[in-house]
Design an enzyme around this catalytic site. Structure first.
Site, PDB file in Angstrom:
ATOM      1  N   LYS A 222     -17.147 -39.975 -86.052  1.00  0.00           N
ATOM      2  CA  LYS A 222     -15.949 -40.528 -85.422  1.00  0.00           C
ATOM      3  C   LYS A 222     -14.839 -40.822 -86.430  1.00  0.00           C
ATOM      4  O   LYS A 222     -15.049 -40.872 -87.633  1.00  0.00           O
ATOM      5  CB  LYS A 222     -16.312 -41.776 -84.595  1.00  0.00           C
ATOM      6  CG  LYS A 222     -16.943 -41.375 -83.248  1.00  0.00           C
ATOM      7  CD  LYS A 222     -17.198 -42.531 -82.322  1.00  0.00           C
ATOM      8  CE  LYS A 222     -17.797 -42.003 -81.003  1.00  0.00           C
ATOM      9  NZ  LYS A 222     -18.251 -43.082 -80.127  1.00  0.00           N
ATOM     10  N   ARG A 256     -26.926 -42.415 -81.408  1.00  0.00           N
ATOM     11  CA  ARG A 256     -26.422 -41.194 -80.764  1.00  0.00           C
ATOM     12  C   ARG A 256     -25.684 -40.376 -81.813  1.00  0.00           C
ATOM     13  O   ARG A 256     -24.633 -40.792 -82.292  1.00  0.00           O
ATOM     14  CB  ARG A 256     -25.496 -41.613 -79.609  1.00  0.00           C
ATOM     15  CG  ARG A 256     -24.890 -40.473 -78.828  1.00  0.00           C
ATOM     16  CD  ARG A 256     -23.939 -41.015 -77.767  1.00  0.00           C
ATOM     17  NE  ARG A 256     -23.297 -39.947 -77.036  1.00  0.00           N
ATOM     18  CZ  ARG A 256     -22.233 -39.278 -77.477  1.00  0.00           C
ATOM     19  NH1 ARG A 256     -21.680 -39.584 -78.623  1.00  0.00           N
ATOM     20  NH2 ARG A 256     -21.716 -38.304 -76.754  1.00  0.00           N
TER      21      ARG A 256
HETATM   22  C1  7PJ Z   1     -20.235 -42.536 -77.043  1.00  0.00           C
HETATM   23  C2  7PJ Z   1     -20.817 -42.101 -75.868  1.00  0.00           C
HETATM   24  C3  7PJ Z   1     -20.666 -43.764 -77.632  1.00  0.00           C
HETATM   25  C4  7PJ Z   1     -22.211 -43.945 -75.798  1.00  0.00           C
HETATM   26  C5  7PJ Z   1     -19.290 -40.685 -76.470  1.00  0.00           C
HETATM   27  C6  7PJ Z   1     -17.838 -38.933 -79.155  1.00  0.00           C
HETATM   28  C7  7PJ Z   1     -17.202 -39.413 -77.901  1.00  0.00           C
HETATM   29  N1  7PJ Z   1     -21.809 -42.785 -75.233  1.00  0.00           N
HETATM   30  N2  7PJ Z   1     -20.213 -40.944 -75.513  1.00  0.00           N
HETATM   31  N3  7PJ Z   1     -21.649 -44.424 -76.957  1.00  0.00           N
HETATM   32  N4  7PJ Z   1     -19.287 -41.639 -77.423  1.00  0.00           N
HETATM   33  N5  7PJ Z   1     -23.188 -44.655 -75.212  1.00  0.00           N
HETATM   34  O1  7PJ Z   1     -19.046 -38.711 -79.272  1.00  0.00           O
HETATM   35  O2  7PJ Z   1     -17.031 -38.758 -80.131  1.00  0.00           O
HETATM   36  O3  7PJ Z   1     -20.194 -44.247 -78.661  1.00  0.00           O
HETATM   37  S1  7PJ Z   1     -18.238 -39.298 -76.426  1.00  0.00           S
END
Ligand code: 7PJ
Length: 276
Positions: A222, A256
């Site tokens: 990010k 994640r």
């Molecule tokens: C997140 C997500 C996060 C959760 C995305 C990206 C944007 N779900 N989905 N937490 N970010 N739970 O991966 O850059 O931070 S999409």
């Protein structure tokens, strides 16, 4: 032992777990085309599972800052065939990264085990749909919408504001019938936050853990990492691992990420040391 049930599968969350990101937006696979997309998604899934992922998080809506919103049918068409194909072929917990009630219901029918909603089930009908699935949910904090969230976000009291929001959402979903043990929380790194906000939230991960919830952290590649290191998206792995290592030590257990293997290895060593 803190075992959480994800449909017909269970995971012991006293161990750190890696959630591999599977984007199924049209721009995520270079060759496009439906069959190729499914094929590529399955190959990427197999790789992430070989690398030690415990979850595959499938998303068909881009929620990056400034992304245009996707129609409901389009999102269903992108995500459901992939959920179905993965459930048939692999033994893993499938997480659906969605705010769309109908997709939650259909994905559960096809074998999904977790609802991961960056809007914390705020969309009309989302709480009811999640209750119907019987699945655990991840509630994430976001300020604003993906379209406007990075327009100079301001908080009175960042940590208290995020904590209050998440606990309000917990109260709503608990009242609707989702059990407390089925709820994980996520501070929403990069969702309506400056670098300073993101860093403070990561530093305070323990506050949320102390509330008794499993914490999921999504910091992979990010902007915050790019800002600290002055690094392009392709150069953010080490920095991402630093942020996740810090969150692990503060009690987060689900990470994640795009880069599964390095995280599985890092967390295995860290956990070994912490538990020795
Ligand atoms: C997140 C997500 C996060 C959760 C995305 C990206 C944007 N779900 N989905 N937490 N970010 N739970 O991966 O850059 O931070 S999409």
């Amino acid at each position: 032992m803190s075992v959480m049930k994800f449909g017909d599968k269970s995971l012991d969350l006293s161990l750190p777990r890696v959630m591999g990101i599977l984007n199924v937006t049209p721009d995520s696979f270079s060759d496009g085309g439906k069959h190729n997309t499914l094929d590529a998604a399955l190959r990427q899934t197999e790789q992430m599972l070989n690398d030690g992922a415990s979850f595959i998080d499938i998303g068909g809506e881009s929620t990056r800052p400034g992304a245009v919103s996707v129609g409901e049918q389009e999102e269903l068409d992108r995500v459901l065939p992939v959920v179905e194909a993965i459930a048939k072929r692999f033994d893993t917990v499938i997480s659906v990264d969605t705010s769309t009630p109908l997709l939650m219901l259909e994905a559960q029918r096809l074998g999904a085990g977790l609802i991961n909603d960056v809007r914390a089930l705020e969309r009309d009908g989302a709480v009811e749909a999640a209750v119907k699935t019987g699945l655990p949910v991840c509630l994430m904090h976001m300020r604003g919408t993906p379209q406007d969230m990075q327009n100079a976000p301001i908080y009175d009291e960042l940590i208290a504001d995020v904590e209050r929001y998440l606990l309000d959402r917990v109260a709503v979903v608990e009242a609707a019938g989702i059990k407390r043990e089925q709820i994980m929380l996520d501070p929403g790194i990069g969702f309506g936050k400056t670098l300073h906000h993101n860093a403070s939230l990561l530093k305070q991960t323990g506050r949320f853990v102390d509330l008794g919830f499993e914490m999921l952290i999504g910091v992979s590649r990010k902007t915050m990492i790019g800002e600290i290191l002055d690094a392009s998206v392709e150069e953010r792995l080490s920095g991402t691992m630093g942020a996740n290592a810090s969150a692990y030590l503060k009690g987060a257990r689900i990470f994640r990420v795009h880069d599964v293997r390095p995280h599985v290895e890092m967390l295995k060593v860290m956990h070994h040391i912490e538990e020795s």
